[in-house]
Design a protein around this motif. Structure first.
Motif, PDB file in Angstrom:
ATOM      1  N   ARG A 139       0.833  -1.206   0.000  1.00  0.00           N
ATOM      2  CA  ARG A 139       0.000   0.000   0.000  1.00  0.00           C
ATOM      3  C   ARG A 139       0.868   1.258   0.000  1.00  0.00           C
ATOM      4  O   ARG A 139       0.561   2.235  -0.688  1.00  0.00           O
ATOM      5  CB  ARG A 139      -0.930   0.002   1.217  1.00  0.00           C
ATOM      6  CG  ARG A 139      -2.113  -0.945   1.107  1.00  0.00           C
ATOM      7  CD  ARG A 139      -3.162  -0.604   2.162  1.00  0.00           C
ATOM      8  NE  ARG A 139      -2.641  -0.758   3.517  1.00  0.00           N
ATOM      9  CZ  ARG A 139      -2.739  -1.863   4.232  1.00  0.00           C
ATOM     10  NH1 ARG A 139      -3.339  -2.933   3.709  1.00  0.00           N
ATOM     11  NH2 ARG A 139      -2.251  -1.925   5.455  1.00  0.00           N
ATOM     12  N   ALA A 140       1.934   1.228   0.792  1.00  0.00           N
ATOM     13  CA  ALA A 140       2.796   2.405   0.889  1.00  0.00           C
ATOM     14  C   ALA A 140       3.649   2.608  -0.351  1.00  0.00           C
ATOM     15  O   ALA A 140       3.933   3.750  -0.735  1.00  0.00           O
ATOM     16  CB  ALA A 140       3.685   2.282   2.130  1.00  0.00           C
ATOM     17  N   PHE A 141       4.053   1.502  -0.980  1.00  0.00           N
ATOM     18  CA  PHE A 141       4.930   1.568  -2.157  1.00  0.00           C
ATOM     19  C   PHE A 141       4.302   0.740  -3.282  1.00  0.00           C
ATOM     20  O   PHE A 141       4.669  -0.425  -3.473  1.00  0.00           O
ATOM     21  CB  PHE A 141       6.326   1.057  -1.830  1.00  0.00           C
ATOM     22  CG  PHE A 141       6.954   1.734  -0.641  1.00  0.00           C
ATOM     23  CD1 PHE A 141       7.525   2.989  -0.766  1.00  0.00           C
ATOM     24  CD2 PHE A 141       6.953   1.123   0.615  1.00  0.00           C
ATOM     25  CE1 PHE A 141       8.097   3.622   0.334  1.00  0.00           C
ATOM     26  CE2 PHE A 141       7.518   1.746   1.710  1.00  0.00           C
ATOM     27  CZ  PHE A 141       8.085   3.009   1.569  1.00  0.00           C
ATOM     28  N   PRO A 142       3.350   1.303  -4.028  1.00  0.00           N
ATOM     29  CA  PRO A 142       2.632   0.527  -5.048  1.00  0.00           C
ATOM     30  C   PRO A 142       3.531  -0.068  -6.117  1.00  0.00           C
ATOM     31  O   PRO A 142       3.151  -1.046  -6.760  1.00  0.00           O
ATOM     32  CB  PRO A 142       1.667   1.567  -5.656  1.00  0.00           C
ATOM     33  CG  PRO A 142       1.522   2.618  -4.608  1.00  0.00           C
ATOM     34  CD  PRO A 142       2.844   2.676  -3.911  1.00  0.00           C
ATOM     35  N   ASP A 143       4.711   0.502  -6.342  1.00  0.00           N
ATOM     36  CA  ASP A 143       5.612  -0.015  -7.370  1.00  0.00           C
ATOM     37  C   ASP A 143       6.589  -1.051  -6.825  1.00  0.00           C
ATOM     38  O   ASP A 143       7.491  -1.485  -7.536  1.00  0.00           O
ATOM     39  CB  ASP A 143       6.418   1.133  -8.008  1.00  0.00           C
ATOM     40  CG  ASP A 143       5.532   2.027  -8.859  1.00  0.00           C
ATOM     41  OD1 ASP A 143       4.520   1.524  -9.361  1.00  0.00           O
ATOM     42  OD2 ASP A 143       5.846   3.218  -8.992  1.00  0.00           O
ATOM     43  N   LEU A 144       6.436  -1.455  -5.564  1.00  0.00           N
ATOM     44  CA  LEU A 144       7.367  -2.414  -4.971  1.00  0.00           C
ATOM     45  C   LEU A 144       7.347  -3.736  -5.724  1.00  0.00           C
ATOM     46  O   LEU A 144       8.378  -4.363  -5.936  1.00  0.00           O
ATOM     47  CB  LEU A 144       7.006  -2.648  -3.498  1.00  0.00           C
ATOM     48  CG  LEU A 144       7.920  -3.583  -2.707  1.00  0.00           C
ATOM     49  CD1 LEU A 144       9.333  -3.018  -2.638  1.00  0.00           C
ATOM     50  CD2 LEU A 144       7.375  -3.812  -1.300  1.00  0.00           C
ATOM     51  N   LEU A 145       6.166  -4.163  -6.137  1.00  0.00           N
ATOM     52  CA  LEU A 145       6.049  -5.418  -6.872  1.00  0.00           C
ATOM     53  C   LEU A 145       5.043  -5.212  -7.991  1.00  0.00           C
ATOM     54  O   LEU A 145       3.845  -5.373  -7.808  1.00  0.00           O
ATOM     55  CB  LEU A 145       5.603  -6.558  -5.951  1.00  0.00           C
ATOM     56  CG  LEU A 145       5.449  -7.929  -6.599  1.00  0.00           C
ATOM     57  CD1 LEU A 145       6.764  -8.379  -7.225  1.00  0.00           C
ATOM     58  CD2 LEU A 145       5.008  -8.960  -5.575  1.00  0.00           C
ATOM     59  N   VAL A 146       5.547  -4.815  -9.153  1.00  0.00           N
ATOM     60  CA  VAL A 146       4.694  -4.545 -10.305  1.00  0.00           C
ATOM     61  C   VAL A 146       4.911  -5.631 -11.334  1.00  0.00           C
ATOM     62  O   VAL A 146       6.027  -5.939 -11.705  1.00  0.00           O
ATOM     63  CB  VAL A 146       5.002  -3.159 -10.926  1.00  0.00           C
ATOM     64  CG1 VAL A 146       4.196  -2.936 -12.188  1.00  0.00           C
ATOM     65  CG2 VAL A 146       4.726  -2.064  -9.924  1.00  0.00           C
TER      66      VAL A 146
END
Length: 238
Positions: free
Chosen positions: A216-223
């Motif tokens: 939620r905090a880092f939406p691009d962490l696992l794209v």
């Protein structure tokens, strides 16, 4: 003439294919589908490898007479897979294992070196690598399948992914390691492994909660991109 027409047609097809590929890529924000690891990825791998090392030394509680301790490592292993996906999770756990086998005292109990592979916990070490990778691969599937759906469904499925990975690889290989290195029977090794289950359930619940907060905090962490050229991002409702 026929050959010339064939060459012209092939060239036209190539140009149209290139235009189609370019158009497909233009549908995405900057960054191609074949993105390589960048400095951020390498930094995450190093950070999670350090987290694994720290978790091995915190609150180590020996279990039974074999000296295999209860630590926070399975929490760190599952969190690594749930947060980073299969490739980077494999790299992070692999880096941790390589440093430990090279002699750094970062295994449970402050141990290090190749001698760890001859101990009763050797199977657990190998299981960490495979479990994190499996959990990461299952996480990608869960995030893809639950995009836009209830966060509770996602949390339950991620917990199941963590438990399945832990049972098959951490516990399965841990039992095998005790059979081979401690010369226990399969039934005795299974009984020796049972005390780890209650803690693993709690640690997997916590790992899922932390992983969802990170996504939620880092939406691009696992794209990851799904088939058809659409981009997958974790749902804000997760």
């Amino acid at each position: 003439m026929n050959n010339d027409n064939a060459v012209t047609a092939a060239a036209s097809e190539d140009q149209s294919s290139e235009g189609g590929a370019a158009g497909s890529l233009r549908r995405f924000p900057s960054g191609a589908a074949r993105k390589r690891w960048d400095a951020t990825d390498l930094g995450l791998i190093a950070v999670f490898a350090a987290l694994l090392a720290a978790s091995a030394l915190v609150a180590a509680i020996p279990v039974g007479g074999l000296g295999v301790p209860i630590t926070l490592q399975t929490l760190a292993v599952m969190l690594t897979g749930l947060a980073l996906g299969p490739g980077r999770a494999f790299a992070a756990v692999g880096l941790y294992l390589l440093l430990g086998l090279a002699g750094l005292p970062i295994f449970s109990g402050g141990r290090g070196g190749l001698g760890a592979l001859a101990g009763p916990s050797a199977g657990y070490l190998v299981g960490f690598l495979l479990a994190a990778t499996a959990a990461g691969a299952l996480t990608v599937v869960v995030l893809r399948r639950t995009a836009g759906r209830s966060g509770r469904i996602r949390a339950v499925l991620l917990f199941c992914a963590a438990m399945v990975s832990s049972i098959i690889f951490v516990h399965g290989l841990g039992i095998l390691g005790m059979v081979l290195n401690a010369k226990l029977s399969i039934s005795a090794a299974f009984l020796a492994d049972l005390p780890f289950y209650p803690g693993d359930v709690l640690k997997n619940i916590l790992a899922v909660a932390v992983a969802l907060a990170l996504h939620r905090a880092f939406p691009d962490l696992l794209v990851r991109r799904v088939r058809g050229g659409t981009e997958l991002r974790p749902s804000k409702r997760a």
